[in-house]
Design a protein around this motif. Sequence first.
Motif, PDB file in Angstrom:
ATOM      1  N   THR A   4       0.824  -1.188  -0.221  1.00 46.57           N
ATOM      2  CA  THR A   4       0.042   0.087  -0.043  1.00 46.57           C
ATOM      3  C   THR A   4       0.365   0.958   0.218  1.00 46.57           C
ATOM      4  OG1 THR A   4      -1.612  -1.451   1.446  1.00 46.57           O
ATOM      5  CG2 THR A   4      -1.971   0.986   0.964  1.00 46.57           C
ATOM      6  N   ASN A  33       1.237 -10.445   9.995  1.00 52.47           N
ATOM      7  CA  ASN A  33       1.452  -9.825   8.473  1.00 52.47           C
ATOM      8  C   ASN A  33       1.167  -8.140   8.840  1.00 52.47           C
ATOM      9  OD1 ASN A  33       0.293  -8.261   5.867  1.00 52.47           O
ATOM     10  ND2 ASN A  33      -0.711 -10.579   5.258  1.00 52.47           N
ATOM     11  N   GLU A  35       1.359  -4.838   7.282  1.00 51.54           N
ATOM     12  CA  GLU A  35       0.862  -4.021   6.685  1.00 51.54           C
ATOM     13  C   GLU A  35      -1.284  -5.019   7.165  1.00 51.54           C
ATOM     14  OE1 GLU A  35       0.310  -2.066   2.859  1.00 51.54           O
ATOM     15  OE2 GLU A  35       1.466  -4.410   2.537  1.00 51.54           O
ATOM     16  N   ALA A  36      -1.341  -5.424   7.100  1.00 54.80           N
ATOM     17  CA  ALA A  36      -3.096  -6.269   7.155  1.00 54.80           C
ATOM     18  C   ALA A  36      -3.316  -5.900   8.469  1.00 54.80           C
ATOM     19  CB  ALA A  36      -3.064  -7.855   7.049  1.00 54.80           C
ATOM     20  N   THR A  37      -2.364  -5.888   9.736  1.00 58.24           N
ATOM     21  CA  THR A  37      -2.307  -5.393  10.776  1.00 58.24           C
ATOM     22  C   THR A  37      -2.972  -3.810  11.031  1.00 58.24           C
ATOM     23  OG1 THR A  37      -0.976  -7.333  11.863  1.00 58.24           O
ATOM     24  CG2 THR A  37      -1.460  -5.266  12.914  1.00 58.24           C
ATOM     25  N   ARG A  40      -6.047  -3.526   9.188  1.00 57.08           N
ATOM     26  CA  ARG A  40      -7.724  -3.898  10.334  1.00 57.08           C
ATOM     27  C   ARG A  40      -7.897  -2.404  11.455  1.00 57.08           C
ATOM     28  NH1 ARG A  40      -7.573  -6.799  15.225  1.00 57.08           N
ATOM     29  NH2 ARG A  40      -9.578  -8.363  15.054  1.00 57.08           N
TER      30      ARG A  40
END
Length: 281
Positions: A4, A33, A35-37, A40
């Motif tokens: 991102t 992860n 970026e996912a954290t 989220r």
Amino acid sequence: MFITEELNAVIQIFLDREPSKLMQNQALQTYVNLEATLLRAKVLRNLAQNKLIYIAQSLIKENEIDLGYLFAPFILANLNQPVIYSTPKSKPIINILGRYYDVNQQVNIKIQSILESLKLYLDLTESNDDIDFLFKALIQALCQTDLDTLFLITDIRFDEKKLQLLQDFLDIKIYVISTSKHTALLKDHPLSLKKLLFKSKDDFHRNVCKSFSEMNANLVVSTDLFTHQQATHLVEDMFYSEHIFEKLSIYAEYIQTHIQNDQALGLSLIQKSHLRRLQES
């Protein structure tokens, strides 16, 4: 580091240089992860009932007036504002907090639990590099699902466009408080906590109290509950009415109890292990 584009601003936010590769790798290893954290946390922030304030302050040097920000989390917690305060361990920090609990002892505690109980948590780290420290604190703050406001207290320079990009993308407020203009007010006179945190003050401690109150009023104003003048008077009253001392004492007792419980549990496990080896021999 990130797919991102907006999240890459986390690395590019510092003007002088990027965080070390070692610190970047540590951040990636801390989360399954990252970026996912972060993404989220951005989504869940809209559902959060509490609004967390996160304060990250660079290494506090001896005798500098910036030490006054150490009292910010206790002030904000007294206003029922959940706050995490993070700074590297230094002699001024240890001299103050070490009188109340063992700041060098690791404690096994859930941060969310203490935030719910006391509205504050002090994260004292080991770091000799301000950029690496601020990067780590920035990641930790942005992973908080209830983060509302982030204060970066430092003389490190930031890219204003990247800061704004992060604020807009993650829907949070980020304030940079520069420490570069602050003088060594505490250089020629020892600081007495009894005079700073209690009603009876001499001229020196009245001046320190006034400076600390004006500094911390800037953080209190961010809650949108008070004007700057109201916030200054409110904070100054806390230094005279023992409210900061009371919150500090309660926090220290809470942490020290957990430290002692952890030590007792560790000793019990060692004794059981020793007994088991004796039985097997």
